[in-house]
Design a protein around this motif. Structure first.
Motif, PDB file in Angstrom:
ATOM      1  N   PRO A   1       0.819  -1.214   0.000  1.00 52.01           N
ATOM      2  CA  PRO A   1       0.000   0.000   0.000  1.00 52.01           C
ATOM      3  C   PRO A   1       0.851   1.261   0.000  1.00 52.01           C
ATOM      4  O   PRO A   1       0.501   2.257  -0.644  1.00 52.01           O
ATOM      5  CB  PRO A   1      -0.819  -0.135   1.290  1.00 52.01           C
ATOM      6  CG  PRO A   1      -0.830  -1.589   1.593  1.00 52.01           C
ATOM      7  CD  PRO A   1       0.477  -2.115   1.113  1.00 52.01           C
ATOM      8  N   GLU A   2       1.962   1.232   0.717  1.00 54.61           N
ATOM      9  CA  GLU A   2       2.840   2.402   0.785  1.00 54.61           C
ATOM     10  C   GLU A   2       3.421   2.716  -0.593  1.00 54.61           C
ATOM     11  O   GLU A   2       3.486   3.884  -1.006  1.00 54.61           O
ATOM     12  CB  GLU A   2       3.973   2.165   1.782  1.00 54.61           C
ATOM     13  CG  GLU A   2       3.534   2.036   3.228  1.00 54.61           C
ATOM     14  CD  GLU A   2       2.875   0.698   3.546  1.00 54.61           C
ATOM     15  OE1 GLU A   2       2.128   0.620   4.539  1.00 54.61           O
ATOM     16  OE2 GLU A   2       3.095  -0.281   2.775  1.00 54.61           O
ATOM     17  N   ALA A   3       3.839   1.691  -1.320  1.00 52.86           N
ATOM     18  CA  ALA A   3       4.382   1.894  -2.669  1.00 52.86           C
ATOM     19  C   ALA A   3       3.306   2.433  -3.609  1.00 52.86           C
ATOM     20  O   ALA A   3       3.583   3.295  -4.454  1.00 52.86           O
ATOM     21  CB  ALA A   3       4.945   0.584  -3.207  1.00 52.86           C
ATOM     22  N   ALA A   4       2.084   1.937  -3.462  1.00 47.14           N
ATOM     23  CA  ALA A   4       0.992   2.428  -4.294  1.00 47.14           C
ATOM     24  C   ALA A   4       0.721   3.905  -4.018  1.00 47.14           C
ATOM     25  O   ALA A   4       0.543   4.702  -4.950  1.00 47.14           O
ATOM     26  CB  ALA A   4      -0.265   1.601  -4.039  1.00 47.14           C
ATOM     27  N   ARG A   5       0.716   4.273  -2.732  1.00 42.85           N
ATOM     28  CA  ARG A   5       0.462   5.671  -2.387  1.00 42.85           C
ATOM     29  C   ARG A   5       1.594   6.572  -2.867  1.00 42.85           C
ATOM     30  O   ARG A   5       1.356   7.700  -3.308  1.00 42.85           O
ATOM     31  CB  ARG A   5       0.240   5.803  -0.880  1.00 42.85           C
ATOM     32  CG  ARG A   5      -1.089   5.211  -0.406  1.00 42.85           C
ATOM     33  CD  ARG A   5      -1.420   5.649   1.004  1.00 42.85           C
ATOM     34  NE  ARG A   5      -0.510   5.071   1.978  1.00 42.85           N
ATOM     35  CZ  ARG A   5      -0.714   3.914   2.597  1.00 42.85           C
ATOM     36  NH1 ARG A   5      -1.795   3.196   2.325  1.00 42.85           N
ATOM     37  NH2 ARG A   5       0.143   3.449   3.482  1.00 42.85           N
ATOM     38  N   ARG A   6       2.844   6.081  -2.810  1.00 40.67           N
ATOM     39  CA  ARG A   6       3.965   6.876  -3.326  1.00 40.67           C
ATOM     40  C   ARG A   6       3.823   7.089  -4.830  1.00 40.67           C
ATOM     41  O   ARG A   6       4.069   8.186  -5.340  1.00 40.67           O
ATOM     42  CB  ARG A   6       5.296   6.185  -3.008  1.00 40.67           C
ATOM     43  CG  ARG A   6       5.735   6.295  -1.553  1.00 40.67           C
ATOM     44  CD  ARG A   6       7.203   5.936  -1.389  1.00 40.67           C
ATOM     45  NE  ARG A   6       7.501   4.564  -1.808  1.00 40.67           N
ATOM     46  CZ  ARG A   6       7.434   3.520  -0.992  1.00 40.67           C
ATOM     47  NH1 ARG A   6       7.098   3.680   0.281  1.00 40.67           N
ATOM     48  NH2 ARG A   6       7.730   2.306  -1.442  1.00 40.67           N
ATOM     49  N   ARG A   7       3.422   6.054  -5.535  1.00 41.82           N
ATOM     50  CA  ARG A   7       3.252   6.188  -6.981  1.00 41.82           C
ATOM     51  C   ARG A   7       2.156   7.193  -7.311  1.00 41.82           C
ATOM     52  O   ARG A   7       2.288   8.000  -8.229  1.00 41.82           O
ATOM     53  CB  ARG A   7       2.925   4.831  -7.592  1.00 41.82           C
ATOM     54  CG  ARG A   7       2.672   4.899  -9.087  1.00 41.82           C
ATOM     55  CD  ARG A   7       2.777   3.568  -9.746  1.00 41.82           C
ATOM     56  NE  ARG A   7       2.543   3.682 -11.183  1.00 41.82           N
ATOM     57  CZ  ARG A   7       2.857   2.761 -12.063  1.00 41.82           C
ATOM     58  NH1 ARG A   7       3.466   1.668 -11.670  1.00 41.82           N
ATOM     59  NH2 ARG A   7       2.604   2.925 -13.341  1.00 41.82           N
ATOM     60  N   LEU A   8       1.068   7.145  -6.552  1.00 41.31           N
ATOM     61  CA  LEU A   8      -0.034   8.088  -6.792  1.00 41.31           C
ATOM     62  C   LEU A   8       0.400   9.512  -6.471  1.00 41.31           C
ATOM     63  O   LEU A   8      -0.021  10.465  -7.142  1.00 41.31           O
ATOM     64  CB  LEU A   8      -1.248   7.699  -5.960  1.00 41.31           C
ATOM     65  CG  LEU A   8      -1.914   6.364  -6.352  1.00 41.31           C
ATOM     66  CD1 LEU A   8      -3.014   6.027  -5.371  1.00 41.31           C
ATOM     67  CD2 LEU A   8      -2.446   6.434  -7.766  1.00 41.31           C
ATOM     68  N   ALA A   9       1.229   9.688  -5.448  1.00 37.36           N
ATOM     69  CA  ALA A   9       1.734  11.021  -5.096  1.00 37.36           C
ATOM     70  C   ALA A   9       2.588  11.566  -6.227  1.00 37.36           C
ATOM     71  O   ALA A   9       2.512  12.759  -6.565  1.00 37.36           O
ATOM     72  CB  ALA A   9       2.520  10.962  -3.809  1.00 37.36           C
ATOM     73  N   VAL A  10       3.395  10.721  -6.849  1.00 34.03           N
ATOM     74  CA  VAL A  10       4.212  11.146  -7.992  1.00 34.03           C
ATOM     75  C   VAL A  10       3.305  11.537  -9.153  1.00 34.03           C
ATOM     76  O   VAL A  10       3.544  12.561  -9.820  1.00 34.03           O
ATOM     77  CB  VAL A  10       5.170  10.008  -8.416  1.00 34.03           C
ATOM     78  CG1 VAL A  10       5.849  10.350  -9.751  1.00 34.03           C
ATOM     79  CG2 VAL A  10       6.232   9.793  -7.338  1.00 34.03           C
ATOM     80  N   GLU A  11       2.264  10.758  -9.410  1.00 34.64           N
ATOM     81  CA  GLU A  11       1.332  11.080 -10.492  1.00 34.64           C
ATOM     82  C   GLU A  11       0.652  12.431 -10.252  1.00 34.64           C
ATOM     83  O   GLU A  11       0.418  13.202 -11.165  1.00 34.64           O
ATOM     84  CB  GLU A  11       0.279   9.972 -10.624  1.00 34.64           C
ATOM     85  CG  GLU A  11       0.813   8.642 -11.096  1.00 34.64           C
ATOM     86  CD  GLU A  11       1.157   8.645 -12.576  1.00 34.64           C
ATOM     87  OE1 GLU A  11       0.890   9.659 -13.250  1.00 34.64           O
ATOM     88  OE2 GLU A  11       1.712   7.638 -13.054  1.00 34.64           O
ATOM     89  N   ALA A  12       0.344  12.705  -8.987  1.00 32.75           N
ATOM     90  CA  ALA A  12      -0.332  13.965  -8.659  1.00 32.75           C
ATOM     91  C   ALA A  12       0.548  15.170  -8.959  1.00 32.75           C
ATOM     92  O   ALA A  12       0.042  16.259  -9.264  1.00 32.75           O
ATOM     93  CB  ALA A  12      -0.741  13.964  -7.185  1.00 32.75           C
ATOM     94  N   LEU A  13       1.859  14.996  -8.882  1.00 31.49           N
ATOM     95  CA  LEU A  13       2.786  16.103  -9.112  1.00 31.49           C
ATOM     96  C   LEU A  13       3.244  16.194 -10.561  1.00 31.49           C
ATOM     97  O   LEU A  13       3.872  17.194 -10.945  1.00 31.49           O
ATOM     98  CB  LEU A  13       4.006  15.947  -8.199  1.00 31.49           C
ATOM     99  CG  LEU A  13       3.742  16.060  -6.686  1.00 31.49           C
ATOM    100  CD1 LEU A  13       5.005  15.726  -5.919  1.00 31.49           C
ATOM    101  CD2 LEU A  13       3.226  17.446  -6.327  1.00 31.49           C
ATOM    102  N   ALA A  14       2.955  15.175 -11.361  1.00 35.07           N
ATOM    103  CA  ALA A  14       3.421  15.154 -12.740  1.00 35.07           C
ATOM    104  C   ALA A  14       2.694  16.211 -13.553  1.00 35.07           C
ATOM    105  O   ALA A  14       1.535  16.533 -13.291  1.00 35.07           O
ATOM    106  CB  ALA A  14       3.200  13.771 -13.339  1.00 35.07           C
ATOM    107  N   PRO A  15       3.343  16.781 -14.568  1.00 34.87           N
ATOM    108  CA  PRO A  15       2.669  17.752 -15.430  1.00 34.87           C
ATOM    109  C   PRO A  15       1.559  17.095 -16.208  1.00 34.87           C
ATOM    110  O   PRO A  15       1.642  15.894 -16.529  1.00 34.87           O
ATOM    111  CB  PRO A  15       3.790  18.238 -16.369  1.00 34.87           C
ATOM    112  CG  PRO A  15       4.794  17.133 -16.358  1.00 34.87           C
ATOM    113  CD  PRO A  15       4.735  16.534 -14.981  1.00 34.87           C
TER     114      PRO A  15
END
Length: 298
Positions: free
Chosen positions: A283-297
């Motif tokens: 779950p932690e890895a999934a949330r990190r990936r989603l956080a990166v997506e949220a910051l992507a242009p």
């Protein structure tokens, strides 16, 4: 019509016709975080009006996946398949007002009617606007076709509907929330959808009717969903005005895409959260990936 609520209320409303993918996780997490930030309510709604394609195992997987992500929501969960009566009431109101009519046309008949007209206007999904073949059928002819066993869909008479709203004088628009505090008012132009189907012949409701009825009945104040549904908001605002339903604010977030640029989609067999989990993603890895997506242009 705009009404005020004591608490902001958000909802994540997936269909139980397949497994969730990372795009769903992004939308669910965004709703959850926005609700948490303002001390609001977080709802989960199962959109399962398509009883042929929606299945219990997919619904259970939704609960499992969202729980695995660490999300929480109020219970009981609203399941659309248990509320067809609410949608029937909304549709009957539109019929009584003379704003909806039965349509017996197949998709092929609609396409044939406009085949010789290459410049015929199309809706945002690319389908030709309905040419009104059944709009002026007499009651006798409608009854004859029903007696023949031809089940009709129900279409909104958009011209009559817009005239009704215009006579009341209220602006037909919505508040679109952007990044941070950025907001803008969008003028709704539902005529882009033509005489849209608001009840399918096989289900006797539609996504459009069900979603506006549910949001009103559940007190949803903030609709946070993917940008692929932005154009549908034009029609939803019209239905809300006709049915005297409250007007939420909207935020249409960007879509997650695969390496080829295609949006993640069940129909395109996007990799499911269930598959990611089975491969060992935490779950932690999934949330990190989603956080990166949220910051992507975008």
């Amino acid at each position: 019509m705009t009404r005020s609520f004591s608490r902001q209320t958000f909802r994540f409303a997936p269909s139980s016709n397949g497994y969730l993918h990372l795009g769903h996780a992004y939308s669910a997490t965004l709703n959850h975080e926005l609700a948490k930030a303002c001390g609001g309510r977080m709802l989960l709604r199962i959109e399962d009006i398509d009883v042929e394609r929606c299945r219990p195992e997919f619904e259970q997987a939704i609960y499992d996946d969202l729980g695995w992500l660490g999300l929480s929501w109020e219970t009981p969960v609203r399941r659309q398949s248990e509320h067809f009566g609410d949608y029937a009431g909304a549709l009957e109101r539109l019929v009584r007002q003379g704003l909806a009519y039965p349509c017996f046309c197949s998709r092929g008949e609609v396409m044939a009617a406009v085949a010789s007209k290459p410049d015929w206007p199309r809706d945002p999904d690319g389908s030709p606007l309905y040419p009104g073949l059944c709009r002026r059928l007499s009651p006798v002819e409608r009854a004859r076709r029903v007696a023949q066993g031809r089940a009709p869909a129900l279409r909104l008479d958009v011209k009559a509907a817009l005239a009704r709203v215009a006579s009341e004088g209220a602006p037909l628009d919505w508040l679109e929330k952007g990044v941070g505090d950025a907001t803008r008012r969008i003028a709704a132009t539902p005529a882009i959808w033509g005489d849209a189907v608001i009840a399918r012949r096989d289900i006797r409701t539609s996504y459009h009717i069900a979603v506006v009825a549910d949001d009103a009945l559940q007190g949803v104040t903030d609709v946070v969903r993917g940008e692929d549904l932005f154009m549908a908001t034009h029609l939803h605002r019209l239905l809300q005005a006709l049915l005297d339903l409250p007007t939420p604010a909207w935020r249409h977030h960007r879509l997650l895409r695969d390496a080829s640029g295609q949006k993640l989609s069940k129909s395109l067999r996007a990799k499911s959260l269930r598959a990611w989990r089975q491969e060992g993603m935490s779950p932690e890895a999934a949330r990190r990936r989603l956080a990166v997506e949220a910051l992507a242009p975008p």
